[in-house]
Design a protein around this motif. Structure first.
Motif, PDB file in Angstrom:
ATOM      1  N   GLY A  67       0.842  -1.189   0.000  1.00  0.00           N
ATOM      2  CA  GLY A  67       0.000   0.000   0.000  1.00  0.00           C
ATOM      3  C   GLY A  67       0.873   1.233   0.000  1.00  0.00           C
ATOM      4  N   PHE A  68       0.653   2.142  -0.947  1.00  0.00           N
ATOM      5  CA  PHE A  68       1.506   3.334  -1.046  1.00  0.00           C
ATOM      6  C   PHE A  68       0.874   4.356  -1.978  1.00  0.00           C
ATOM      7  CE2 PHE A  68       2.633   0.424  -4.384  1.00  0.00           C
ATOM      8  CZ  PHE A  68       3.054   1.188  -5.471  1.00  0.00           C
ATOM      9  N   VAL A  69       1.519   5.505  -2.099  1.00  0.00           N
ATOM     10  CA  VAL A  69       1.049   6.557  -2.993  1.00  0.00           C
ATOM     11  C   VAL A  69       1.751   6.397  -4.340  1.00  0.00           C
ATOM     12  CG1 VAL A  69       0.833   9.046  -3.372  1.00  0.00           C
ATOM     13  CG2 VAL A  69       0.701   8.118  -1.042  1.00  0.00           C
ATOM     14  N   GLY A  70       0.975   6.202  -5.400  1.00  0.00           N
ATOM     15  CA  GLY A  70       1.549   6.002  -6.727  1.00  0.00           C
ATOM     16  C   GLY A  70       2.039   7.289  -7.347  1.00  0.00           C
ATOM     17  N   TYR A  71       2.626   7.170  -8.533  1.00  0.00           N
ATOM     18  CA  TYR A  71       3.151   8.339  -9.238  1.00  0.00           C
ATOM     19  C   TYR A  71       2.053   9.339  -9.581  1.00  0.00           C
ATOM     20  CZ  TYR A  71       7.491   5.701  -9.765  1.00  0.00           C
ATOM     21  OH  TYR A  71       8.647   4.997  -9.517  1.00  0.00           O
ATOM     22  N   ASP A  72       0.826   8.861  -9.694  1.00  0.00           N
ATOM     23  CA  ASP A  72      -0.288   9.745 -10.029  1.00  0.00           C
ATOM     24  C   ASP A  72      -0.910  10.388  -8.792  1.00  0.00           C
ATOM     25  OD1 ASP A  72      -1.443   7.536  -8.891  1.00  0.00           O
ATOM     26  OD2 ASP A  72      -2.817   7.104 -10.546  1.00  0.00           O
ATOM     27  N   GLY A  73      -0.304  10.107  -7.628  1.00  0.00           N
ATOM     28  CA  GLY A  73      -0.815  10.685  -6.389  1.00  0.00           C
ATOM     29  C   GLY A  73      -1.951   9.904  -5.757  1.00  0.00           C
ATOM     30  N   GLU A  74      -2.339   8.795  -6.388  1.00  0.00           N
ATOM     31  CA  GLU A  74      -3.435   7.968  -5.874  1.00  0.00           C
ATOM     32  C   GLU A  74      -2.881   6.793  -5.064  1.00  0.00           C
ATOM     33  OE1 GLU A  74      -6.680   8.694  -6.266  1.00  0.00           O
ATOM     34  OE2 GLU A  74      -6.094  10.508  -7.355  1.00  0.00           O
ATOM     35  N   PHE A  75      -3.683   6.330  -4.095  1.00  0.00           N
ATOM     36  CA  PHE A  75      -3.283   5.164  -3.315  1.00  0.00           C
ATOM     37  C   PHE A  75      -3.356   3.914  -4.185  1.00  0.00           C
ATOM     38  CE2 PHE A  75      -5.119   7.749   0.318  1.00  0.00           C
ATOM     39  CZ  PHE A  75      -3.873   8.167   0.770  1.00  0.00           C
ATOM     40  N   THR A  76      -2.372   3.060  -4.048  1.00  0.00           N
ATOM     41  CA  THR A  76      -2.331   1.842  -4.846  1.00  0.00           C
ATOM     42  C   THR A  76      -1.561   0.775  -4.074  1.00  0.00           C
ATOM     43  OG1 THR A  76      -1.772   0.969  -7.041  1.00  0.00           O
ATOM     44  CG2 THR A  76      -0.187   2.479  -6.043  1.00  0.00           C
ATOM     45  N   GLY A  77      -1.504  -0.436  -4.634  1.00  0.00           N
ATOM     46  CA  GLY A  77      -0.748  -1.509  -3.992  1.00  0.00           C
ATOM     47  C   GLY A  77      -1.466  -2.845  -4.074  1.00  0.00           C
ATOM     48  N   PHE A  78      -0.724  -3.889  -3.818  1.00  0.00           N
ATOM     49  CA  PHE A  78      -1.276  -5.243  -3.873  1.00  0.00           C
ATOM     50  C   PHE A  78      -2.424  -5.423  -2.890  1.00  0.00           C
ATOM     51  CE2 PHE A  78      -0.935  -9.669  -2.088  1.00  0.00           C
ATOM     52  CZ  PHE A  78      -1.529 -10.317  -3.159  1.00  0.00           C
ATOM     53  N   ASP A  79      -2.188  -5.078  -1.619  1.00  0.00           N
ATOM     54  CA  ASP A  79      -3.243  -5.252  -0.614  1.00  0.00           C
ATOM     55  C   ASP A  79      -4.443  -4.353  -0.893  1.00  0.00           C
ATOM     56  OD1 ASP A  79      -2.152  -7.273   0.889  1.00  0.00           O
ATOM     57  OD2 ASP A  79      -1.165  -5.958   2.323  1.00  0.00           O
ATOM     58  N   LEU A  80      -4.187  -3.147  -1.387  1.00  0.00           N
ATOM     59  CA  LEU A  80      -5.293  -2.235  -1.664  1.00  0.00           C
ATOM     60  C   LEU A  80      -6.133  -2.723  -2.840  1.00  0.00           C
ATOM     61  CD1 LEU A  80      -3.805   1.320  -1.048  1.00  0.00           C
ATOM     62  CD2 LEU A  80      -4.729  -0.354   0.562  1.00  0.00           C
TER      63      LEU A  80
END
Length: 282
Positions: A67-80
Protein backbone atom coordinates in the motif's frame (compact mmCIF):
# COMPACT_ATOMS: atom_id res chain seq x y z
CA UNK A 1 -67.40 47.72 45.80
CA UNK A 2 -66.95 48.47 42.09
CA UNK A 3 -63.23 49.09 42.69
CA UNK A 4 -62.85 45.70 44.33
CA UNK A 5 -64.74 44.03 41.46
CA UNK A 6 -62.59 45.77 38.84
CA UNK A 7 -59.39 44.82 40.62
CA UNK A 8 -60.55 41.23 40.77
CA UNK A 9 -61.29 41.18 37.05
CA UNK A 10 -57.86 42.69 36.26
CA UNK A 11 -56.09 40.06 38.35
CA UNK A 12 -58.00 37.31 36.57
CA UNK A 13 -56.99 38.64 33.14
CA UNK A 14 -53.31 38.84 34.22
CA UNK A 15 -53.34 35.26 35.49
CA UNK A 16 -54.95 34.10 32.25
CA UNK A 17 -52.24 35.90 30.27
CA UNK A 18 -49.42 34.27 32.27
CA UNK A 19 -51.00 30.87 31.87
CA UNK A 20 -51.30 31.37 28.11
CA UNK A 21 -47.66 32.47 27.86
CA UNK A 22 -46.48 29.44 29.84
CA UNK A 23 -48.57 27.15 27.64
CA UNK A 24 -47.04 28.70 24.49
CA UNK A 25 -43.53 28.37 25.92
CA UNK A 26 -44.20 24.75 26.87
CA UNK A 27 -45.59 24.01 23.39
CA UNK A 28 -42.59 25.68 21.70
CA UNK A 29 -40.13 23.79 23.91
CA UNK A 30 -41.93 20.54 23.12
CA UNK A 31 -41.80 21.25 19.39
CA UNK A 32 -38.08 22.12 19.61
CA UNK A 33 -37.35 18.90 21.49
CA UNK A 34 -39.28 16.92 18.86
CA UNK A 35 -37.34 18.54 16.00
CA UNK A 36 -33.99 17.98 17.74
CA UNK A 37 -34.95 14.37 18.40
CA UNK A 38 -35.82 13.83 14.73
CA UNK A 39 -32.54 15.44 13.60
CA UNK A 40 -30.55 13.25 16.00
CA UNK A 41 -32.42 10.15 14.84
CA UNK A 42 -31.84 10.98 11.17
CA UNK A 43 -28.13 11.68 11.82
CA UNK A 44 -27.78 8.38 13.65
CA UNK A 45 -29.52 6.54 10.81
CA UNK A 46 -27.26 8.22 8.26
CA UNK A 47 -24.13 7.28 10.20
CA UNK A 48 -25.38 3.72 10.59
CA UNK A 49 -26.18 3.53 6.89
CA UNK A 50 -22.75 4.91 5.98
CA UNK A 51 -21.01 2.31 8.15
CA UNK A 52 -22.94 -0.44 6.38
CA UNK A 53 -22.16 0.75 2.87
CA UNK A 54 -18.45 1.52 3.26
CA UNK A 55 -15.41 -0.61 3.91
CA UNK A 56 -12.59 1.44 5.43
CA UNK A 57 -9.12 -0.09 5.23
CA UNK A 58 -6.31 1.17 7.45
CA UNK A 59 -2.84 0.99 5.89
CA UNK A 60 0.68 2.44 5.95
CA UNK A 61 0.98 4.61 2.85
CA UNK A 62 4.76 4.16 2.77
CA UNK A 63 4.74 0.38 2.43
CA UNK A 64 5.18 -0.55 -1.25
CA UNK A 65 4.10 -2.77 -2.90
CA UNK A 66 1.37 -3.55 -0.34
CA UNK A 67 0.00 0.00 0.00
CA UNK A 68 1.51 3.33 -1.05
CA UNK A 69 1.05 6.56 -2.99
CA UNK A 70 1.55 6.00 -6.73
CA UNK A 71 3.15 8.34 -9.24
CA UNK A 72 -0.29 9.74 -10.03
CA UNK A 73 -0.82 10.68 -6.39
CA UNK A 74 -3.43 7.97 -5.87
CA UNK A 75 -3.28 5.16 -3.32
CA UNK A 76 -2.33 1.84 -4.85
CA UNK A 77 -0.75 -1.51 -3.99
CA UNK A 78 -1.28 -5.24 -3.87
CA UNK A 79 -3.24 -5.25 -0.61
CA UNK A 80 -5.29 -2.24 -1.66
CA UNK A 81 -6.23 -3.97 -4.91
CA UNK A 82 -7.36 -7.01 -2.93
CA UNK A 83 -9.36 -4.83 -0.55
CA UNK A 84 -11.05 -2.94 -3.40
CA UNK A 85 -12.17 -6.19 -5.02
CA UNK A 86 -13.48 -7.51 -1.70
CA UNK A 87 -15.43 -4.29 -1.15
CA UNK A 88 -16.94 -4.56 -4.65
CA UNK A 89 -18.12 -8.10 -3.95
CA UNK A 90 -19.60 -7.02 -0.62
CA UNK A 91 -21.46 -4.17 -2.31
CA UNK A 92 -19.57 -1.61 -0.25
CA UNK A 93 -17.67 1.54 -1.13
CA UNK A 94 -13.92 1.15 -0.53
CA UNK A 95 -12.24 3.83 1.57
CA UNK A 96 -8.46 3.88 2.01
CA UNK A 97 -7.39 5.37 5.33
CA UNK A 98 -3.64 5.98 5.73
CA UNK A 99 -2.57 5.62 9.36
CA UNK A 100 0.54 5.98 11.49
CA UNK A 101 1.60 2.40 12.05
CA UNK A 102 2.16 2.85 15.78
CA UNK A 103 -1.41 4.25 16.09
CA UNK A 104 -3.13 1.36 14.29
CA UNK A 105 -4.70 -0.14 17.43
CA UNK A 106 -6.23 3.20 18.41
CA UNK A 107 -7.61 3.68 14.89
CA UNK A 108 -9.17 0.20 14.96
CA UNK A 109 -10.65 0.42 18.45
CA UNK A 110 -12.14 3.87 17.80
CA UNK A 111 -13.89 2.66 14.65
CA UNK A 112 -12.00 5.00 12.32
CA UNK A 113 -11.08 1.94 10.26
CA UNK A 114 -12.77 -1.44 9.77
CA UNK A 115 -9.59 -3.45 9.46
CA UNK A 116 -5.80 -3.32 9.08
CA UNK A 117 -4.79 -4.58 5.65
CA UNK A 118 -1.24 -3.78 4.70
CA UNK A 119 1.29 -6.58 4.89
CA UNK A 120 -0.02 -7.20 8.41
CA UNK A 121 1.81 -10.06 10.08
CA UNK A 122 0.02 -12.35 12.51
CA UNK A 123 3.30 -13.15 14.26
CA UNK A 124 3.23 -12.25 17.97
CA UNK A 125 -0.24 -10.77 17.42
CA UNK A 126 -2.31 -13.94 17.19
CA UNK A 127 -4.54 -13.12 20.18
CA UNK A 128 -4.77 -9.35 19.69
CA UNK A 129 -7.00 -9.29 16.61
CA UNK A 130 -9.67 -11.29 14.82
CA UNK A 131 -7.93 -12.58 11.69
CA UNK A 132 -8.78 -13.87 8.26
CA UNK A 133 -6.90 -16.94 7.08
CA UNK A 134 -3.32 -16.09 5.99
CA UNK A 135 -3.07 -15.22 2.31
CA UNK A 136 0.69 -14.68 1.95
CA UNK A 137 4.02 -15.76 3.44
CA UNK A 138 6.94 -13.49 4.18
CA UNK A 139 10.37 -13.38 5.84
CA UNK A 140 11.99 -10.72 7.99
CA UNK A 141 15.45 -10.01 6.60
CA UNK A 142 18.41 -7.67 6.88
CA UNK A 143 19.24 -5.32 4.00
CA UNK A 144 22.73 -3.81 3.77
CA UNK A 145 24.70 -1.87 1.18
CA UNK A 146 26.46 -3.96 -1.44
CA UNK A 147 29.87 -2.56 -0.48
CA UNK A 148 29.28 -3.50 3.17
CA UNK A 149 31.39 -6.16 4.87
CA UNK A 150 28.25 -7.46 6.57
CA UNK A 151 27.42 -10.93 5.27
CA UNK A 152 25.98 -12.70 8.32
CA UNK A 153 24.35 -12.06 11.68
CA UNK A 154 27.78 -12.18 13.34
CA UNK A 155 28.91 -9.25 11.23
CA UNK A 156 26.14 -7.08 12.71
CA UNK A 157 27.99 -6.91 16.03
CA UNK A 158 28.70 -3.29 16.93
CA UNK A 159 26.70 -2.01 13.95
CA UNK A 160 23.75 0.41 13.81
CA UNK A 161 20.58 -1.38 12.79
CA UNK A 162 17.36 0.42 11.90
CA UNK A 163 13.78 -0.87 11.90
CA UNK A 164 10.30 0.58 11.44
CA UNK A 165 8.63 1.43 14.71
CA UNK A 166 6.04 -1.10 15.91
CA UNK A 167 6.81 -3.44 12.99
CA UNK A 168 7.16 -7.21 13.05
CA UNK A 169 10.92 -6.87 12.64
CA UNK A 170 11.13 -4.67 15.73
CA UNK A 171 9.08 -7.17 17.72
CA UNK A 172 11.35 -10.04 16.62
CA UNK A 173 14.52 -8.15 17.53
CA UNK A 174 13.15 -7.14 20.92
CA UNK A 175 12.44 -10.80 21.57
CA UNK A 176 15.74 -12.05 20.15
CA UNK A 177 17.96 -10.17 22.57
CA UNK A 178 20.76 -12.65 22.01
CA UNK A 179 21.15 -11.08 18.57
CA UNK A 180 20.02 -7.48 19.14
CA UNK A 181 22.25 -7.05 22.21
CA UNK A 182 25.27 -7.49 19.94
CA UNK A 183 24.29 -4.43 17.88
CA UNK A 184 26.03 -1.16 18.52
CA UNK A 185 22.60 0.47 18.31
CA UNK A 186 19.05 -0.52 17.41
CA UNK A 187 16.97 2.48 16.33
CA UNK A 188 13.50 2.99 14.91
CA UNK A 189 12.26 4.95 11.91
CA UNK A 190 8.74 6.03 10.91
CA UNK A 191 8.71 4.21 7.55
CA UNK A 192 10.92 2.08 5.31
CA UNK A 193 11.30 4.73 2.61
CA UNK A 194 13.15 6.84 5.16
CA UNK A 195 15.00 3.72 6.29
CA UNK A 196 16.34 3.10 2.80
CA UNK A 197 17.50 6.71 2.53
CA UNK A 198 19.31 6.34 5.86
CA UNK A 199 20.96 3.18 4.55
CA UNK A 200 21.94 4.82 1.26
CA UNK A 201 23.53 7.79 3.02
CA UNK A 202 25.44 5.59 5.47
CA UNK A 203 23.48 6.75 8.49
CA UNK A 204 22.83 3.12 9.44
CA UNK A 205 24.60 -0.14 8.64
CA UNK A 206 21.60 -2.42 8.19
CA UNK A 207 17.85 -2.29 7.84
CA UNK A 208 15.65 -5.03 9.31
CA UNK A 209 12.41 -5.42 7.38
CA UNK A 210 10.15 -7.83 5.54
CA UNK A 211 11.44 -9.41 2.35
CA UNK A 212 8.44 -8.51 0.17
CA UNK A 213 8.93 -4.80 0.71
CA UNK A 214 12.74 -5.10 0.69
CA UNK A 215 12.82 -6.78 -2.72
CA UNK A 216 10.34 -4.29 -4.15
CA UNK A 217 12.30 -1.31 -2.83
CA UNK A 218 15.56 -2.69 -4.20
CA UNK A 219 14.14 -3.28 -7.69
CA UNK A 220 12.75 0.26 -7.75
CA UNK A 221 16.12 1.70 -6.77
CA UNK A 222 19.56 0.71 -8.03
CA UNK A 223 19.54 -3.03 -7.33
CA UNK A 224 23.33 -3.22 -7.40
CA UNK A 225 23.57 -0.91 -4.38
CA UNK A 226 21.95 -3.33 -1.92
CA UNK A 227 22.04 -6.93 -0.82
CA UNK A 228 19.84 -9.06 1.42
CA UNK A 229 21.51 -11.39 3.92
CA UNK A 230 20.88 -15.02 3.02
CA UNK A 231 19.59 -16.07 6.44
CA UNK A 232 16.14 -14.69 7.32
CA UNK A 233 15.55 -13.23 10.74
CA UNK A 234 12.16 -14.94 10.98
CA UNK A 235 9.25 -16.16 8.87
CA UNK A 236 5.67 -14.96 9.11
CA UNK A 237 2.27 -14.88 7.43
CA UNK A 238 0.10 -11.98 6.31
CA UNK A 239 -3.63 -11.77 7.06
CA UNK A 240 -6.33 -9.12 7.46
CA UNK A 241 -6.75 -7.96 11.07
CA UNK A 242 -10.07 -6.85 12.57
CA UNK A 243 -11.00 -5.58 16.02
CA UNK A 244 -11.00 -8.50 18.41
CA UNK A 245 -14.46 -10.07 18.36
CA UNK A 246 -15.59 -8.68 15.01
CA UNK A 247 -16.21 -12.10 13.47
CA UNK A 248 -19.18 -10.88 11.43
CA UNK A 249 -17.20 -8.57 9.16
CA UNK A 250 -14.23 -10.95 9.16
CA UNK A 251 -16.46 -13.74 7.86
CA UNK A 252 -17.82 -11.54 5.07
CA UNK A 253 -14.32 -10.61 3.95
CA UNK A 254 -13.09 -14.19 4.22
CA UNK A 255 -15.96 -15.42 2.05
CA UNK A 256 -15.07 -12.87 -0.63
CA UNK A 257 -11.38 -13.84 -0.48
CA UNK A 258 -12.28 -17.53 -0.81
CA UNK A 259 -14.36 -16.72 -3.90
CA UNK A 260 -11.44 -14.73 -5.34
CA UNK A 261 -9.17 -17.72 -4.77
CA UNK A 262 -11.61 -20.08 -6.51
CA UNK A 263 -12.24 -17.91 -9.57
CA UNK A 264 -8.59 -16.93 -10.10
CA UNK A 265 -8.89 -13.24 -9.18
CA UNK A 266 -6.41 -13.60 -6.31
CA UNK A 267 -3.86 -15.11 -8.69
CA UNK A 268 -4.42 -12.38 -11.30
CA UNK A 269 -3.85 -9.55 -8.81
CA UNK A 270 -0.74 -11.29 -7.46
CA UNK A 271 0.72 -11.68 -10.95
CA UNK A 272 0.10 -7.99 -11.60
CA UNK A 273 2.31 -6.99 -8.65
CA UNK A 274 4.82 -9.83 -8.31
CA UNK A 275 4.88 -11.50 -11.72
CA UNK A 276 3.71 -14.76 -10.15
CA UNK A 277 1.15 -16.12 -7.71
CA UNK A 278 2.61 -15.65 -4.23
CA UNK A 279 -0.66 -16.21 -2.37
CA UNK A 280 -1.13 -19.14 0.00
CA UNK A 281 -4.87 -18.99 0.75
CA UNK A 282 -6.27 -22.51 1.02
Amino acid sequence: MKKIYLLGMLAAFMLAGCSSAKTSESTAASETTTVESKVTEETTKAASSDSKTTFTVGFDQDFPPMGFVGYDGEFTGFDLDLAAEVARRLGKEIKYQPIAWDAKDMELSSGTIDCIWNGFSTQNREDKYTWTKPYMKNDQVFVVRSDSDINSFDDLAGKTVEVQIDSSAEAVLKENTKLSDTFGKLQTVADFNTGFMDLEMGGVDALAMNSVVANYQITKRDAEDFKVLDTPLSSEEYAVGFKLGNEALRDEVQKALDEMKDDGTLKTISEKWFGKDVTILE
